[in-house]
Design a protein around this motif. Structure first.
Motif, short mmCIF file in Angstrom:
data_model
loop_
_atom_site.label_atom_id
_atom_site.label_comp_id
_atom_site.label_asym_id
_atom_site.label_seq_id
_atom_site.Cartn_x
_atom_site.Cartn_y
_atom_site.Cartn_z
N HIS A 1 54.31 47.40 36.42
CA HIS A 1 53.10 48.21 36.29
C HIS A 1 52.92 48.78 34.89
N VAL A 2 53.95 48.73 34.06
CA VAL A 2 53.80 49.24 32.69
C VAL A 2 52.90 48.31 31.88
N THR A 3 53.07 47.02 32.08
CA THR A 3 52.27 46.05 31.34
C THR A 3 50.90 45.85 31.96
N LEU A 4 50.85 45.70 33.28
CA LEU A 4 49.59 45.50 33.99
C LEU A 4 49.55 46.42 35.20
N SER A 5 48.41 47.06 35.43
CA SER A 5 48.27 47.90 36.62
C SER A 5 46.81 47.93 37.04
N LEU A 6 46.61 48.21 38.31
CA LEU A 6 45.26 48.28 38.84
C LEU A 6 44.59 49.58 38.42
N PRO A 7 43.27 49.58 38.30
CA PRO A 7 42.55 50.81 37.85
C PRO A 7 42.36 51.82 38.98
N GLY A 8 43.43 52.17 39.63
CA GLY A 8 43.36 53.14 40.73
C GLY A 8 44.65 53.13 41.52
N ILE B 1 44.37 35.44 33.86
CA ILE B 1 45.46 35.72 34.80
C ILE B 1 45.28 34.82 36.01
N VAL B 2 46.38 34.36 36.58
CA VAL B 2 46.35 33.54 37.80
C VAL B 2 46.69 34.45 38.97
N LEU B 3 45.79 34.51 39.95
CA LEU B 3 45.97 35.40 41.09
C LEU B 3 46.30 34.62 42.35
N ASN B 4 47.19 35.21 43.16
CA ASN B 4 47.58 34.65 44.45
C ASN B 4 46.56 35.10 45.50
N ARG B 5 45.68 34.17 45.91
CA ARG B 5 44.58 34.55 46.78
C ARG B 5 45.05 35.07 48.14
N SER B 6 46.07 34.44 48.73
CA SER B 6 46.53 34.86 50.06
C SER B 6 47.06 36.29 50.03
N ILE B 7 47.77 36.65 48.97
CA ILE B 7 48.29 38.02 48.86
C ILE B 7 47.18 39.00 48.55
N PHE B 8 46.26 38.63 47.66
CA PHE B 8 45.17 39.53 47.30
C PHE B 8 44.27 39.82 48.49
N LYS B 9 43.99 38.81 49.30
CA LYS B 9 43.13 39.03 50.46
C LYS B 9 43.77 39.97 51.47
N THR B 10 45.11 40.00 51.48
CA THR B 10 45.82 40.82 52.46
C THR B 10 46.03 42.25 51.97
N TYR B 11 46.34 42.42 50.68
CA TYR B 11 46.80 43.72 50.19
C TYR B 11 45.85 44.41 49.22
N PHE B 12 44.87 43.69 48.70
CA PHE B 12 43.98 44.27 47.69
C PHE B 12 42.75 44.89 48.36
N HIS B 13 42.48 46.17 48.05
CA HIS B 13 41.32 46.87 48.61
C HIS B 13 40.15 46.73 47.64
N TYR B 14 39.30 45.75 47.90
CA TYR B 14 38.25 45.46 46.93
C TYR B 14 37.19 46.56 46.87
N ALA C 1 34.74 51.02 43.64
CA ALA C 1 34.47 52.45 43.48
C ALA C 1 35.16 53.02 42.25
N SER C 2 36.36 52.56 41.97
CA SER C 2 37.09 53.04 40.78
C SER C 2 36.41 52.59 39.50
N LEU D 1 28.22 46.75 32.40
CA LEU D 1 29.39 45.96 32.74
C LEU D 1 29.72 46.08 34.23
N PHE D 2 29.46 47.24 34.81
CA PHE D 2 29.72 47.41 36.24
C PHE D 2 28.78 46.54 37.07
N ARG D 3 27.56 46.36 36.59
CA ARG D 3 26.60 45.54 37.33
C ARG D 3 27.02 44.07 37.38
N GLU D 4 27.89 43.66 36.47
CA GLU D 4 28.36 42.27 36.47
C GLU D 4 29.44 42.01 37.51
#
Length: 596
Positions: A128-135, A183-196, A201-202, A211-214
């Motif tokens: 998480h030091v190098t990459l982290s989610l915005p929330g 970045i390459v994302l693991n779709r199966s994990i993201f669909k399960t654990y990522f709160h879109y 909202a963040s 940029l938010f409208r995009e």
């Protein structure tokens, strides 16, 4: 008379039996065709099941990167003499040498094992030091479950099989490659654990409005046919940056990693963390344009309303000093933020000026284990005497620094049959520099044993099938020839040669098997579809670890079709020749011998 007249007679006689006008008792070739189809279908099903168990199941459970093989997870071994804490270039060359075919007569190469295409690719864990989610609430951690994946991934080079695998999938759906900062994302994990929804909202609080409208909706975000981005905090400074997304259903390697990150960006960010003077801006690939914005001067002819909107869009502080309007920021922002807000508020580039831009430093990864940094940003004790002299003349002189290496790697074994021997060779290399975790190594051995057991069990099944084929074809062909015995006597009486009768029947048997093979192949495709579909629906709960999109438990190969058809044809022809000879249909056989 036409020399091939017997072939025309054979074709006419064969296909007449497929007519609806024929009596059931006069359809011997039709029944032989149906029997051939069932026998060949049974043979193909056995061969495909064997391939599915020995190959596809191993691929499903251990992983397999197309074109590179099964990944074997290894670590640097610090516990033996000569062992190291990191996998360096020397160890990489030592392992890769096992996959290069060398002349066995060369000195010291007499007993060197060879595994064609074997290669090692180190990776580095990214936290998480190098990459982290915005929330803080964007990832479902499942704190009560220590095995649930976290938002953590690995950094790999762009020559790594995993990166090539992901890039190949991306290029199937897009005309051009993704940007440099991706970045390459693991779709199966993201669909399960990522709160879109929380992610959106963040970003609404953090991003400029244009940029938010995009940002796409949830369904579009997970659609790999569209170009998508993800916003993440990057580096120790937590800069909110946009990364191009490459979607992969799951990574074909052990472990539940959420993403793959480029090797060169990871090490550049690590150096920026190690040396506070280095500013690395990964969102800009052009070295001459690496800059961010701290202050913007706005011309007086811009209306106050536009200035206010421009300032609010960038979340900056608008002030006026000595008649000059300027917008300042608490921390430097990417230049594309300014471009987006300027376009949204109707301000062109002539109406504002970026004052005192913060310039990024050129940081280049020149090879897998060598990075170049501007010498003027490094402590003197880190430079050689020659580099210090060069740095006095040019503070931007690029100093090459060797990277320490990695503690973990994947070794790819292309041939499944060599998996056990390759693991044994890796564990017993000179000075034993690599360590295979015992749990993983034990699992690999078990799968190696599974493959051997399947090979051993294949032999009795093969023998029993051949005996079954001989008995079944023997009864059917003997019945067919017995029913048609008087026809052969008539052909002899009309002057047809014995060898022509032999050729006629061999042709007819070959045609029935060929037709049977076509229908067996079509039926097998339908069975394969039904089995794979049933497997996908039954194993949805394992979608985060198994590639359920294309499991292919019954792989179809031309080689299997060739083996099954050749074996069936050979046995049928031998039985045909033997039964005709015992009919008897020999040199001294007279027509009335067959008309009894």
């Amino acid at each position: 008379m036409n020399k091939c007249y017997w072939l025309l007679v054979a074709k006419k006689e064969l296909f007449m039996q497929f007519s609806f006008k024929r009596q059931p008792s006069d359809r011997d070739f039709l029944w032989l065709t149906l029997l051939s189809m069932l026998v060949l279908l049974f043979a193909l099903l056995i061969l495909s099941t064997r391939d599915g168990l020995s190959e596809r199941m191993v691929d499903l459970l251990l992983g397999r990167v197309p074109g590179h093989g099964i990944p074997v997870w290894v670590r640097a071994n610090p516990y033996t003499k000569g062992g190291q804490n990191l996998i360096d270039t020397k160890i990489i060359h030592q392992v890769n040498a096992l996959g290069i075919d060398t002349d066995p007569s060369s000195p010291g190469k007499e007993n060197t094992p060879y595994f064609q295409g074997l290669s090692i690719h180190p990776y580095q864990e990214v936290d998480h030091v190098t990459l982290s989610l915005p929330g803080d609430t964007l990832w479902d951690r499942h704190g009560h479950d220590p095995e649930s994946p976290r938002f953590e991934g690995i950094a790999i080079s762009q020559t790594d099989p995993l990166w090539e695998f992901a890039s190949g999938i991306y290029l199937q759906n897009h005309a051009s490659a993704p940007g440099n900062f991706c970045i390459v994302l693991n779709r199966s994990i993201f669909k399960t654990y990522f709160h879109y929804d929380d992610y959106q909202a963040s970003l609404k609080k953090l991003l400029p409005e244009p940029l938010f409208r995009e940002i796409p909706d949830k369904d579009s975000f997970f659609n790999d046919k569209k170009k998508n981005h993800i916003w993440l905090f990057v580096g120790i400074t937590k800069d909110l940056l946009r990364l191009d997304v490459i979607w992969v259903d799951r990574f074909p390697i052990p472990g539940k990693f959420a993403y793959l990150f480029p090797w060169h960006h990871y090490h550049a960010l690590e150096k920026a963390y190690q040396y506070a003077n280095i500013r690395y801006f990964p969102e800009v690939s052009n070295l001459s344009q690496k800059r961010r914005v701290k202050t913007i001067f706005v011309r007086k002819d811009v209306s106050s309303e536009q200035r206010d909107r421009f300032s609010r869009c960038l979340n900056g502080d608008l002030a006026t000093k000595r008649g000059q309007h300027y917008i300042s920021f608490k921390r430097e922002i990417p230049e594309f933020w300014v471009d987006a807000c300027a376009k949204d508020t109707g301000i062109n580039g002539q109406h504002y000026r970026i004052a005192h831009p913060v310039t990024g430093d050129p940081v280049r990864l020149v090879s897998f284990d060598t990075i170049e940094l501007p010498c003027g940003k490094l402590p003197k004790e880190k430079l050689t005497a020659e580099a210090q002299d060069q740095c006095i003349l040019n503070p931007q002189y690029m100093f090459a620094q060797t990277l320490p290496g990695s503690s973990r790697a994947f070794v790819y074994v292309p041939d499944r049959g060599q998996l056990s021997s390759a693991i044994s060779c890796l564990k017993n290399m000179e000075q034993k520099p690599l360590l295979i975790p015992w749990i993983y190594g034990d699992a690999l051995k078990r799968f190696g044993a599974l493959i051997k057991i399947i090979d051993v069990l294949s032999s009795p099944y093969f023998i029993l099938f051949i005996l079954f084929l001989i008995a079944l074809f023997g009864v059917m062909i003997a019945t067919l020839i017995g029913h048609r015995k008087h026809y052969y006597g008539i052909y002899l009486a009309k002057g047809m040669g014995r060898r022509h009768i032999y050729g006629m029947l061999l042709f007819q048997i070959g045609m029935t098997l060929s037709i049977g093979l076509v229908f067996a192949a079509i039926t097998l495709q339908n069975i394969r579809y039904l089995i794979n579909r049933h497997f996908i629906s039954a194993a949805k709960s394992f979608s985060d670890v198994l590639p359920l999109k294309t499991p292919d438990l019954l792989p179809i190969s031309f080689q299997n079709h060739l083996y099954a058809f050749s074996a069936g044809l050979l046995i049928a022809w031998v039985l045909t020749l033997l039964i005709l000879y015992l009919l008897p249909l020999r040199t001294r056989t007279m027509p009335d011998d067959l008309l009894d």
